[in-house]
Design an enzyme around this catalytic site. Structure first.
Site, PDB file in Angstrom:
ATOM      1  N   HIS A  35      39.710  60.023   7.704  1.00  0.00           N
ATOM      2  CA  HIS A  35      38.323  59.655   7.729  1.00  0.00           C
ATOM      3  C   HIS A  35      37.629  60.137   9.176  1.00  0.00           C
ATOM      4  O   HIS A  35      38.647  59.866  10.159  1.00  0.00           O
ATOM      5  CB  HIS A  35      38.165  58.091   7.568  1.00  0.00           C
ATOM      6  CG  HIS A  35      36.820  57.596   6.959  1.00  0.00           C
ATOM      7  ND1 HIS A  35      35.896  57.873   8.036  1.00  0.00           N
ATOM      8  CD2 HIS A  35      36.456  57.572   5.854  1.00  0.00           C
ATOM      9  CE1 HIS A  35      34.782  57.349   7.311  1.00  0.00           C
ATOM     10  NE2 HIS A  35      35.081  57.088   6.116  1.00  0.00           N
ATOM     11  N   ASP A  85      38.996  55.574  -0.480  1.00  0.00           N
ATOM     12  CA  ASP A  85      39.074  56.272  -1.830  1.00  0.00           C
ATOM     13  C   ASP A  85      40.301  56.389  -2.366  1.00  0.00           C
ATOM     14  O   ASP A  85      40.503  56.568  -3.684  1.00  0.00           O
ATOM     15  CB  ASP A  85      38.581  57.595  -1.543  1.00  0.00           C
ATOM     16  CG  ASP A  85      36.738  57.477  -1.212  1.00  0.00           C
ATOM     17  OD1 ASP A  85      36.052  56.675  -1.855  1.00  0.00           O
ATOM     18  OD2 ASP A  85      36.668  58.329  -0.408  1.00  0.00           O
TER      19      ASP A  85
END
Length: 371
Positions: free
Chosen positions: A257, A308
Site C-alpha cells: 500500500h 483488499d
C-alpha cells in the site's frame, strides 16, 4: 515550480475525520483496531459525521432514521429493469442510481446544514438498498425490503439474500464496513472534495467519488484478488503461479500500500474473518491459498497484504458475487465521503492546483493549406 507525480506525499487539506500516522489508521482519534473490535458500523458513521461517538439514545434514533430511509423508489427499480442489466457493471449502475436520487430529491440543491444532514442519512441508507436491489433484479428476483430490528450490516445481507444471516456473517460484514469507512485523502475522497469545493451538491460529490472508486487501482482491487485466487484454483498452484507473475513483472493485486510502510492495519481483521468464514462454509482452500501468497510475497518483496487481499475471500465465502465487491466498498465509504463533503462545506475554498507545463513552446500558427 516543483511537482510530485500522483501528488504523492503532498498535504492538500486539513481534516478532523481520519488520519494515517506511523502506519496507524484512526477515525476521529480512535484506532481502527479499537473500532473494528467493538463498534457497530452505525456508530462509526455517526462518529465520522459528528466527530464523536453517540450515546445510547442518539444511536437508537440514528438507527431508526437509517432504517426508515432504507428503501428505494419504484423509479430506481424500473430504471434497473430498463436496460440490459446483465451487461452493466454494478458500479456503473450505482453511479447512475445515485445521480437519479438527486433528481427525485426536492432538497438536492438546498445547501443548509439541516438539509445536507437529512440527505446524508438518505444516501447512506439507500446505498444498501440500491446494491442489493440491483443484484436481485439482475438475478430475476423480487426486491427485498429491510427488516426492522436488524443492524445495517444484517439488513444488507437480508436484502441481498432474502434470509436473515447468521451472527458470524453479520460480524464479517460489519467489520468490513467499519474498516473501509474512511481512509484520509484517498483518490475517491479527494475527488468528492474537489467536486463539492465548487459548491456543487452532495449527490454530485458522491457520484464523482463513485466514478473514482470504480477504477481497478482503487476500489476494484478486491475483485481482482478473487479472480486471481479462482485462476490459481488449488493451494499447491499458488506459489508457482505467483512466481510466474513476478517473473513477468506483473502486479499482484492486494499486496502492499502506498501510504503504509510496515503493513495495512486493517488487513489482520479481515484475515481473521477469512479464516473463520471459510472454515464455517467449507472453503478453507481460499484462506490457505491467501496465506501462502502473502507469506511468499512478504518474504520475496517485503510487501504485506492490504485490506483488499482478505476481503476477497471473506466476500466469496459469503456467496457474494465478485462484481459486487466494489459496490460494497462504496457502501461503506459513503460514510467517509459524506463526512469529507460536509467538512469541505464547513470551511470551503475552491480546490484549484496548478500544473507544470512540459510541452512545446514558441510555436507559430501555420495556415492549413501549408501544413
Amino acid at each position: 515550480m516543483s511537482t510530485t507525480k500522483g501528488l504523492e506525499g503532498i498535504v492538500a487539506a486539513e481534516s478532523k475525520i481520519s488520519s494515517i500516522i506511523n502506519d496507524q489508521l484512526t477515525y476521529v482519534g480512535y484506532t481502527i483496531d479499537d473500532l473494528a473490535e467493538h463498534a457497530s458500523f452505525e456508530e462509526v458513521v455517526f462518529l465520522l459525521w459528528f466527530k464523536r461517538l453517540p450515546n445510547k439514545n442518539e444511536l437508537a434514533k440514528f438507527d431508526e432514521e437509517l432504517f426508515e430511509n432504507m428503501t428505494i423508489s419504484n423509479a430506481i427499480v424500473e430504471h434497473f429493469k430498463s436496460y440490459d442489466i446483465h451487461n452493466v457493471h454494478p458500479m456503473a449502475a450505482l453511479r447512475t442510481a445515485i445521480s437519479l436520487l438527486g433528481l427525485y430529491d426536492s432538497e438536492a440543491d438546498d445547501m443548509s446544514d439541516e438539509a445536507n444532514n437529512r440527505k446524508a442519512i438518505r444516501l447512506q441508507a439507500k446505498v444498501a438498498a440500491i446494491v442489493s436491489a440491483f443484484s436481485r433484479i439482475r438475478d430475476g428476483k423480487e426486491v427485498v425490503q429491510p427488516k426492522k430490528g436488524l443492524s445495517y450490516a444484517a439488513n444488507f445481507l437480508y436484502m441481498l439474500n432474502g434470509k436473515e444471516p447468521i451472527d458470524l456473517e453479520v460480524e464479517a460484514i460489519n467489520k468490513a464496513l467499519v474498516l473501509h469507512a474512511d481512509h484520509e485523502l484517498n483518490a475517491s475522497t479527494f475527488t468528492a472534495r474537489v467536486c463539492v469545493a465548487t459548491l456543487s451538491d452532495i449527490y454530485s460529490g458522491i457520484t464523482s467519488a463513485i466514478s473514482a472508486l470504480k477504477g481497478p487501482l482503487h476500489g476494484g482491487a478486491n475483485e481482482a484478488v478473487m479472480n486471481m485466487l479462482l485462476e490459481i484454483g488449488e493451494v499447491d498452484n499458488a506459489i508457482p503461479y505467483i512466481k510466474d507473475k513476478m517473473a513477468n513483472k506483473e502486479k499482484i493485486m492486494g499486496m502492499g500500500h502506498r501510504v503504509y510502510k510496515t503493513g495495512d492495519p486493517r488487513a489482520k481483521h479481515l484475515k481473521k474473518m477469512s479464516k473463520e468464514l471459510t472454515a464455517r462454509h467449507g472453503m478453507e482452500k481460499w484462506y490457505e491459498m491467501s496465506i501462502k501468497i502473502e507469506d511468499y510475497i512478504k518474504e520475496e518483496k517485503g510487501l504485506p497484504a492490504n485490506v483488499d487481499f482478505y476481503s476477497a475471500s471473506v466476500y466469496h465465502s459469503l456467496g457474494i458475487k465478485h462484481d459486487l465487491y466494489t459496490p460494497i466498498f462504496a457502501m461503506s465509504r459513503f460514510s467517509g465521503w459524506i463526512a469529507h463533503i460536509l467538512e469541505q462545506y464547513e470551511n470551503n475554498r475552491l480546490i484549484r492546483p496548478r500544473a507544470e507545463y512540459v510541452g512545446p513552446q514558441n510555436q507559430v500558427y501555420v495556415d492549413i493549406n501549408k501544413r
